[in-house]
Design a protein around this motif. Structure first.
Motif, PDB file in Angstrom:
ATOM      1  N   UNK A 164      24.600 -13.209 -15.758  1.00 20.86           N
ATOM      2  CA  UNK A 164      24.243 -11.790 -15.816  1.00 20.86           C
ATOM      3  C   UNK A 164      25.463 -10.906 -16.046  1.00 20.86           C
ATOM      4  N   UNK A 165      26.641 -11.369 -15.614  1.00 24.55           N
ATOM      5  CA  UNK A 165      27.853 -10.562 -15.794  1.00 24.55           C
ATOM      6  C   UNK A 165      28.222 -10.404 -17.260  1.00 24.55           C
ATOM      7  N   UNK A 166      27.751 -11.335 -18.100  1.00 20.84           N
ATOM      8  CA  UNK A 166      28.032 -11.237 -19.540  1.00 20.84           C
ATOM      9  C   UNK A 166      26.790 -10.831 -20.333  1.00 20.84           C
ATOM     10  N   UNK A 167      25.723 -10.497 -19.625  1.00 20.08           N
ATOM     11  CA  UNK A 167      24.521 -10.017 -20.295  1.00 20.08           C
ATOM     12  C   UNK A 167      23.622 -11.113 -20.825  1.00 20.08           C
ATOM     13  N   UNK A 168      23.815 -12.340 -20.374  1.00 23.09           N
ATOM     14  CA  UNK A 168      22.980 -13.450 -20.832  1.00 23.09           C
ATOM     15  C   UNK A 168      21.768 -13.598 -19.914  1.00 23.09           C
ATOM     16  N   UNK A 169      20.659 -14.003 -20.510  1.00 26.77           N
ATOM     17  CA  UNK A 169      19.462 -14.257 -19.712  1.00 26.77           C
ATOM     18  C   UNK A 169      19.620 -15.592 -18.999  1.00 26.77           C
ATOM     19  N   UNK A 170      19.026 -15.688 -17.814  1.00 25.73           N
ATOM     20  CA  UNK A 170      19.137 -16.942 -17.071  1.00 25.73           C
ATOM     21  C   UNK A 170      17.748 -17.441 -16.683  1.00 25.73           C
ATOM     22  N   UNK A 171      17.550 -18.724 -16.827  1.00 26.24           N
ATOM     23  CA  UNK A 171      16.295 -19.370 -16.462  1.00 26.24           C
ATOM     24  C   UNK A 171      16.568 -20.190 -15.200  1.00 26.24           C
ATOM     25  N   UNK A 172      16.050 -19.744 -14.078  1.00 25.80           N
ATOM     26  CA  UNK A 172      16.343 -20.357 -12.793  1.00 25.80           C
ATOM     27  C   UNK A 172      15.852 -21.807 -12.753  1.00 25.80           C
ATOM     28  N   UNK A 173      14.745 -22.100 -13.415  1.00 23.05           N
ATOM     29  CA  UNK A 173      14.232 -23.477 -13.432  1.00 23.05           C
ATOM     30  C   UNK A 173      15.228 -24.416 -14.116  1.00 23.05           C
ATOM     31  N   UNK A 174      15.772 -23.972 -15.239  1.00 24.97           N
ATOM     32  CA  UNK A 174      16.757 -24.801 -15.950  1.00 24.97           C
ATOM     33  C   UNK A 174      18.035 -24.951 -15.141  1.00 24.97           C
ATOM     34  N   UNK A 175      18.435 -23.876 -14.499  1.00 23.93           N
ATOM     35  CA  UNK A 175      19.646 -23.932 -13.678  1.00 23.93           C
ATOM     36  C   UNK A 175      19.460 -24.923 -12.537  1.00 23.93           C
ATOM     37  N   UNK A 176      18.308 -24.870 -11.881  1.00 21.99           N
ATOM     38  CA  UNK A 176      18.044 -25.796 -10.773  1.00 21.99           C
ATOM     39  C   UNK A 176      17.961 -27.239 -11.258  1.00 21.99           C
TER      40      UNK A 176
END
Length: 114
Positions: free
Chosen positions: A28-40
């Motif tokens: 989020x600090x660089x303005x990118x979207x994040x998908x919590x499922x993929x991160x997990x």
């Protein structure tokens, strides 16, 4: 790839086991979207593994991947061109086939510039 990059940034920043929230805040600090499922999912795959071992394993896997192009050997001559200089590698000459295209009726008798 952005999840992997965020993970590597967190590890390089001193956090040896970043959490999902850490990666989300980096993205989020660089303005990118994040998908919590993929991160997990990613964090579950790398949990308890050393980052240097993961990188070494990845390099070994990429070494066996074909790149799709022909590789040409290049010999580099030693500075000074003395007796130890290697001869330059000769590249095989490629024969180019020139096919003459027969005039066809693809343009139905009309030309753009007539």
């Amino acid at each position: 790839m952005k999840v992997v990059a965020a993970y590597l940034l967190a590890v390089l920043g001193g956090n040896s086991s970043p959490s999902s929230d850490d990666l989300v805040s980096i993205l989020e600090s660089v303005g990118a979207e994040s998908d919590v499922k993929r991160i997990n999912l990613f964090l579950s795959e790398v949990k308890g593994k050393d980052i240097t071992e993961l990188i070494a394993s990845g390099r070994e896997k990429f070494a066996s991947v074909p790149t799709g192009g022909a590789v040409s050997a290049v010999a580099v001559a030693a500075p000074g061109g003395g007796a130890g200089a290697a001869p330059a590698a000769e590249e095989p000459k490629k024969e180019e086939k020139v096919e003459e295209k027969e005039e066809s009726d693809d343009d139905m008798g009309f030309s753009l510039f007539d």
